[in-house]
Design an enzyme around this catalytic site. Structure first.
Site, short mmCIF file in Angstrom:
data_model
loop_
_atom_site.label_atom_id
_atom_site.label_comp_id
_atom_site.label_asym_id
_atom_site.label_seq_id
_atom_site.Cartn_x
_atom_site.Cartn_y
_atom_site.Cartn_z
N THR A 32 51.44 28.06 81.25
CA THR A 32 51.32 26.60 81.24
C THR A 32 52.62 25.91 81.66
O THR A 32 52.60 24.81 82.20
CB THR A 32 50.88 26.10 79.86
OG1 THR A 32 51.80 26.58 78.86
CG2 THR A 32 49.47 26.57 79.53
N ASN A 34 54.58 27.22 83.98
CA ASN A 34 54.57 27.35 85.44
C ASN A 34 53.80 26.20 86.07
O ASN A 34 54.26 25.60 87.06
CB ASN A 34 53.90 28.67 85.84
CG ASN A 34 54.61 29.89 85.30
OD1 ASN A 34 55.78 29.82 84.89
ND2 ASN A 34 53.91 31.01 85.25
N ARG A 104 56.65 39.48 72.20
CA ARG A 104 56.22 38.12 71.85
C ARG A 104 55.49 38.05 70.52
O ARG A 104 54.99 36.99 70.14
CB ARG A 104 55.33 37.56 72.96
CG ARG A 104 53.92 38.14 72.94
CD ARG A 104 53.11 37.94 74.18
NE ARG A 104 52.98 36.58 74.65
CZ ARG A 104 52.30 36.26 75.77
NH1 ARG A 104 51.71 37.22 76.46
NH2 ARG A 104 52.22 35.02 76.16
N ARG A 168 43.58 37.13 78.58
CA ARG A 168 44.49 38.26 78.35
C ARG A 168 43.98 38.98 77.09
O ARG A 168 44.33 38.61 75.97
CB ARG A 168 45.92 37.78 78.16
CG ARG A 168 46.49 37.06 79.37
CD ARG A 168 46.65 38.01 80.56
NE ARG A 168 47.20 37.33 81.72
CZ ARG A 168 46.48 36.82 82.71
NH1 ARG A 168 45.14 36.87 82.65
NH2 ARG A 168 47.06 36.24 83.74
N LYS A 226 38.30 30.13 90.58
CA LYS A 226 39.25 30.78 91.48
C LYS A 226 38.76 32.19 91.79
O LYS A 226 38.11 32.84 90.98
CB LYS A 226 40.64 30.81 90.83
CG LYS A 226 41.26 29.43 90.67
CD LYS A 226 42.51 29.46 89.81
CE LYS A 226 42.17 29.65 88.34
NZ LYS A 226 43.36 29.54 87.45
N ALA A 257 50.18 33.01 90.55
CA ALA A 257 49.25 32.57 91.61
C ALA A 257 48.26 31.54 91.08
O ALA A 257 48.08 30.47 91.67
CB ALA A 257 48.52 33.79 92.19
N GLY A 258 47.62 31.87 89.98
CA GLY A 258 46.64 30.93 89.42
C GLY A 258 47.29 29.68 88.85
O GLY A 258 46.75 28.58 88.99
N ASP A 259 48.45 29.84 88.23
CA ASP A 259 49.15 28.69 87.65
C ASP A 259 49.53 27.69 88.74
O ASP A 259 49.39 26.47 88.56
CB ASP A 259 50.42 29.14 86.92
CG ASP A 259 50.16 30.25 85.93
OD1 ASP A 259 49.04 30.32 85.40
OD2 ASP A 259 51.09 31.04 85.68
#
Length: 299
Positions: A32, A34, A104, A168, A226, A257-259
């Site tokens: 997000t 990005n 993370r 994910r 997409k 790419a998607g971001d």
């Protein structure tokens, strides 16, 4: 400050591989973030883009906040955790395809939705709220409820919600929770931006039209699917169709790419473009991004 768009999610420290295997590049990214970063570069200066997350108080967290601010993104809704720090991930590449290693599990961003009043105050300042499946996946169940309630209230006040499903599976408790929660947040959105390969893998969609129909039935108003550079299908209250004249590009690095597609699409729509032209704009930005290494590259 009134925000044209508030992006919500996890910003992380990024290590990306360089051509020299002994060297790594230190940066900052997150799905997000990005999209917010690219949007800030694509929108006119008078448009305000903000970011909502939680980071720590250590050196990397301070550098992360400075990085976001230096990019021209409003940081008013970035809170500080006194104990936890920003997460870390590393990207390795093989023939243009990426693999990730994450640190993370104790990221400060996991607490970004634990204060309903702060969420409500932030969302009240935004005309559009952008989030992803990762945003929801990293949260404890009670905080997912906080986030969903805040989105529902913001939408009732007239804000538009944009949701990239960005699936994910390793971030979710199990497959059933993944499907339930992705569907839940898609149902709160005015625009859903799924990726066909992920939807096929986790929901069994055989075609883009199946994905569109499923999310419209869940409550979404518009869906743009997409397709890894292939034809993009869309459907909903703003019209239905497909864009199949997108040039194919050989990727150097498919990170973001998607971001970046999402940023190009939203910037074009906010500028008054119709859906087909916005899809082409998103594809154009993504094509530039995958031609370089790393999540954030000059466009």
């Amino acid at each position: 400050m009134r925000l044209d768009l508030l992006s919500v999610g996890e910003a992380m420290v990024e290590l990306s591989a360089s051509p020299d295997p002994a060297l790594w590049h230190l940066g900052f990214a997150g799905d997000t973030l990005n999209t917010a970063w690219y949007l800030r570069r694509l929108l006119p200066a008078g448009r305000a883009v903000g970011y909502l997350t939680r980071i720590g108080t250590g050196g990397f967290s301070r550098r992360l906040r400075d990085f976001i601010a230096d990019a021209g993104i409003v940081t008013d809704h970035i809170s500080a955790d006194p104990v936890r720090e920003a997460g870390l991930y590393a990207i390795e590449l093989s023939q243009g395809e990426r693999s990730f290693t994450y640190w993370r599990s104790d990221s400060a961003a996991r607490g970004l939705a634990d204060d309903p009043a702060a969420l409500a105050a932030a969302f009240a300042q935004a005309d559009m709220i952008y989030l992803s499946g990762i945003t929801a996946a990293i949260l404890p169940p009670a905080d997912r409820d906080n986030l969903a309630a805040a989105l529902d209230a913001a939408r009732a006040r007239g804000a538009r919600v944009v949701f990239d499903t960005n699936i994910r599976p390793r971030l979710w408790e199990d497959g059933a929770t993944l499907r339930t929660q992705i569907t839940r947040f898609a149902g709160l959105a005015d625009l859903v931006l799924p990726s066909l390969d992920e939807e096929t893998a986790h929901f069994g969609d055989g075609a883009p039209q199946d994905c569109i129909a499923r999310y419209l039935a869940a409550g979404a108003r518009q869906v743009v699917v997409k397709n890894g550079g292939g034809p993009v299908h869309y459907g909903g209250v703003d019209g239905a169709g497909r864009v199949d004249d997108l040039p194919r590009v050989r990727p150097v690095d498919t990170t973001a790419a998607g971001d970046s597609f999402n940023a190009g699409y939203l910037a074009a729509r906010l500028g008054g473009a119709g859906i087909p032209d916005a899809i082409r704009a998103g594809h154009d930005i993504a094509a530039k991004v995958i031609a370089a290494r790393g999540a954030l590259v000059p466009v």
